[in-house]
Design a protein around this motif. Structure first.
Motif, PDB file in Angstrom:
ATOM      1  N   GLU A 215      34.748  44.988  34.665  1.00 19.61           N
ATOM      2  CA  GLU A 215      36.154  44.625  34.580  1.00 19.61           C
ATOM      3  C   GLU A 215      36.396  43.165  34.932  1.00 19.61           C
ATOM      4  O   GLU A 215      37.263  42.527  34.383  1.00 19.61           O
ATOM      5  N   ASN A 232      41.729  44.011  33.672  1.00 18.24           N
ATOM      6  CA  ASN A 232      42.484  43.867  34.917  1.00 18.24           C
ATOM      7  C   ASN A 232      43.515  42.752  34.816  1.00 18.24           C
ATOM      8  O   ASN A 232      44.659  42.894  35.259  1.00 18.24           O
ATOM      9  N   LEU A 235      46.367  44.017  32.658  1.00 17.54           N
ATOM     10  CA  LEU A 235      47.207  45.026  33.315  1.00 17.54           C
ATOM     11  C   LEU A 235      48.010  44.430  34.460  1.00 17.54           C
ATOM     12  O   LEU A 235      49.099  44.910  34.778  1.00 17.54           O
ATOM     13  N   ASN A 236      47.487  43.394  35.112  1.00 18.55           N
ATOM     14  CA  ASN A 236      48.236  42.724  36.174  1.00 18.55           C
ATOM     15  C   ASN A 236      49.421  41.939  35.626  1.00 18.55           C
ATOM     16  O   ASN A 236      50.341  41.600  36.379  1.00 18.55           O
ATOM     17  N   ARG A 238      51.226  42.999  32.726  1.00 15.29           N
ATOM     18  CA  ARG A 238      51.373  43.968  31.640  1.00 15.29           C
ATOM     19  C   ARG A 238      52.549  43.671  30.714  1.00 15.29           C
ATOM     20  O   ARG A 238      52.460  43.915  29.510  1.00 15.29           O
ATOM     21  N   ASN A 333      36.570  56.847  37.866  1.00  9.64           N
ATOM     22  CA  ASN A 333      36.823  55.487  37.376  1.00  9.64           C
ATOM     23  C   ASN A 333      36.072  55.260  36.061  1.00  9.64           C
ATOM     24  O   ASN A 333      35.141  54.465  35.983  1.00  9.64           O
ATOM     25  N   ARG A 548      43.107  53.192  29.366  1.00  8.89           N
ATOM     26  CA  ARG A 548      44.219  52.489  30.007  1.00  8.89           C
ATOM     27  C   ARG A 548      45.058  51.713  28.987  1.00  8.89           C
ATOM     28  O   ARG A 548      46.236  51.443  29.220  1.00  8.89           O
ATOM     29  N   ARG A 555      47.883  54.537  35.572  1.00  6.89           N
ATOM     30  CA  ARG A 555      47.584  54.915  36.947  1.00  6.89           C
ATOM     31  C   ARG A 555      46.158  55.473  36.989  1.00  6.89           C
ATOM     32  O   ARG A 555      45.824  56.396  36.242  1.00  6.89           O
ATOM     33  N   ASP A 556      45.344  54.867  37.852  1.00  7.25           N
ATOM     34  CA  ASP A 556      43.981  55.335  38.048  1.00  7.25           C
ATOM     35  C   ASP A 556      43.680  55.235  39.542  1.00  7.25           C
ATOM     36  O   ASP A 556      44.552  54.822  40.326  1.00  7.25           O
ATOM     37  N   GLN A 558      42.374  53.135  41.314  1.00  4.74           N
ATOM     38  CA  GLN A 558      42.502  51.795  41.873  1.00  4.74           C
ATOM     39  C   GLN A 558      43.869  51.151  41.616  1.00  4.74           C
ATOM     40  O   GLN A 558      44.161  50.093  42.154  1.00  4.74           O
ATOM     41  N   ARG A 559      44.709  51.762  40.792  1.00  5.41           N
ATOM     42  CA  ARG A 559      45.910  51.048  40.333  1.00  5.41           C
ATOM     43  C   ARG A 559      47.161  51.923  40.436  1.00  5.41           C
ATOM     44  O   ARG A 559      47.224  52.999  39.817  1.00  5.41           O
ATOM     45  N   VAL A 560      48.145  51.439  41.207  1.00  7.32           N
ATOM     46  CA  VAL A 560      49.461  52.087  41.247  1.00  7.32           C
ATOM     47  C   VAL A 560      50.584  51.082  40.978  1.00  7.32           C
ATOM     48  O   VAL A 560      51.761  51.429  41.072  1.00  7.32           O
TER      49      VAL A 560
END
Length: 562
Positions: A215, A232, A235-236, A238, A333, A548, A555-556, A558-560
């Protein structure tokens, strides 16, 4: 009175040892005076230059023939405004053809803007999935100031544009509308985009590295020489990432799958229902559930609507369907797991055999696949142009390959896999079996039937042909699972017995299960059903490397956020 000065004001005679000449200024005082003079001259020069520039600008503005045809609009809603009533057009190749040589007004945003010369600027404008080239050319009716302003609008700014639709001699390669361009007559910035952007939308259009690439690892795009932005990073940021045309196409298709799911099942007499997502007890064995505080007591997010679907069958609802969130507290994951996804669920009573339900599920998916090809070809082709994947091969209705689990095991053994008759399949083995089925049956979609009872939920009906097997099935796309289903136990005594002997055991009289088991004590018809993962259907249909990409805000473990 005498006009002579008073004695006190008269110069006094120098005393002994005093000079009658004034003292010379020091060198430091002379330097300071020189610096002060230079500063004053510079300040005066700057003021004079600013005045000259202001006067020049005022003169230019006064002579700007386009001064009312471009600029920045006030923030919508911040001032009293009377609507103009000007019709707004859509951008598309067909609309452009209908409006040839006509003036249209439309909202869009800027993909790219550049000044070609003092008299010419080009812009790439986008609306939805469509893009068009626009030209701003100085003339007696259009000023150089407007050309300069238009060519310097920041990328991603939202505009309201008016212009003439003109046919071009050569197709425009950089836009989806290839045979027409817009000759701009008015251009107003409705909302300016701040620069620099945290992520270039252009970079979000490029394909992600294939599954297995780290990633955080930056790879180079060989075709463009630009770095491939990691998932990543996307998605950060998005909201910027989602502006990419390829992402819009993904979610148009995702919406389409939901529409087609309901359309097909509604025609079959299914009722759309909504079941609770907050549970008072951890059901289905209690594993992999999210606990939350519900006022003064614990509660849990639903792993599936399974118990409620069956209770509705017991309540004399013959056929039910649901589209809703599913929560799984699995620390997986992988490229195909999420902790929150969308379930496409259905349950129905059958007359004599659970294969009646399998046939409905198979025909449902064939309908979805065929209609995706028909109704969403443009979006599908757009995504697949980045993620090159073979055309999805479909069987005919009634000819979906149904592979008994034991036969699937035998196919894998023959191909070199080592596994026992009742082993669960790993993901690589599932993919391997998918390739074997494709080679043998020419289908990317198939059903695996009669799974081992030990690896299925406690409410699964045991198989009459082998007590170690069950009347259960999974469905696969390109060798990966998209649906899990089965005939359910509809007898309370047998259900309670199976729950007690399940690994791990489940208390049929426990909170969260007693009401479920009791619902079968009062007469319930035989029934079966299944649950599809919406995101997986979209991922495997389009050949995307990571699930994703099919969730707006995934949502996984590691990610909320976001």
């Amino acid at each position: 009175m005498s006009d002579q000065p008073a004695a006190a004001d008269a110069p006094s005679n120098p005393g002994p040892g005093e000079s009658s000449q004034p003292a010379e200024p020091s060198k430091s005082a002379l330097k300071k005076a020189q610096k002060d003079k230079e500063k004053a001259e510079k300040k005066a020069a700057i003021k004079a230059r600013e005045l000259a520039e202001r006067q020049k600008k005022e003169a230019a503005d006064a002579a700007d023939v386009s001064k009312d045809s471009y600029g920045e609009l006030p923030l919508c809603g911040s001032k009293d405004f009377k609507p103009t009533g000007t019709p707004r057009a859509n951008l598309s190749a067909s609309d452009a053809a209908d409006n040839e040589d006509k003036e249209i007004t439309f909202r869009c945003w800027v993909e790219n803007a550049r000044v070609q010369s003092a008299k010419l600027a080009f812009l790439n404008l986008r609306q939805g999935l469509d893009t068009v080239q626009a030209v701003v050319a100085a003339s007696e009716k259009l000023s150089k100031q407007m050309v300069k302003f238009s060519g310097n609008v920041s990328t991603e700014s939202t505009l309201v544009v008016t212009g003439l639709v003109k046919r071009v001699k050569e197709p425009i390669k950089s836009a989806s509308i290839k045979d027409f361009e817009i000759h701009i007559t008015k251009l107003f910035v409705e909302v300016a985009a701040e620069v620099p952007l945290p992520l270039q939308v252009e970079d979000a259009e490029r394909p992600l590295p294939s599954e297995g690439v780290g990633e955080e690892e930056e790879k180079q795009d060989e075709s463009s020489g630009r770095p491939l932005v990691t998932l990543n990073t996307r998605l950060n940021n998005r909201t910027i990432d989602l502006r990419a045309k390829i992402n819009h196409a993904i979610f148009v298709i995702k919406s389409g799958v939901c529409t087609l799911f309901q359309e097909f099942l509604s025609q079959k007499g299914f009722l759309l229902v909504q079941t609770p997502k907050i549970l008072g007890a951890a059901s289905e064995g209690g594993a992999n559930v999210f606990e939350l505080k519900y006022f003064d007591r614990p509660a849990y997010l639903a792993q599936s609507p399974q118990f409620f679907k069956q209770m509705l069958i017991a309540a004399r609802f013959q056929k039910v369907m649901e589209i809703g969130p599913v929560f799984r507290a699995e620390n997986s994951n992988t490229a195909r797991h999420l902790t929150e996804f969308t379930g496409l669920d259905l349950e129905m009573e059958f007359q004599e055999h659970y294969h009646e339900v399998m046939a409905v599920l198979e025909d449902l998916m064939l309908f979805i696949f065929k209609e995706l090809n028909a109704r969403f070809k443009k979006e599908t082709d757009l995504v697949r142009s980045a993620y090159h994947v073979d055309e999805f091969k479909l069987p005919e209705s009634g000819k979906v390959p149904r592979i008994p689990f034991k036969e699937g095991i035998a196919m894998l053994r023959e191909a070199g896999e080592e596994l026992n008759d009742y082993d669960d399949l790993s993901t690589p083995q599932e993919k391997h079996l998918g390739r074997l089925v494709l080679a043998k049956h020419g289908s990317d979609f198939y059903t695996l039937d009669q799974f081992p009872l030990a690896i299925r939920p406690a409410y699964t009906m045991p198989s009459p042909s082998d007590p170690l097997l069950s009347n259960s099935y999974d469905m696969f796309m390109r060798g990966q699972e998209i649906c899990s289903g089965a005939q359910r136990i509809h007898n309370a005594a047998l259900l309670a017995q199976q729950m007690r002997t399940h690994d791990p055991p489940i208390n049929p009289n426990g909170p969260g299960t007693k009401d479920y088991v009791d619902s079968f004590r009062y007469g319930c018809p035989p029934h079966a059903g299944g649950g599809f993962g919406l995101e997986r259907i979209v991922q495997f249909w389009l050949g995307l490397p990571n699930i994703r990409m099919t969730s707006l805000f995934p949502r996984d473990p590691q990610r909320v956020v976001p």
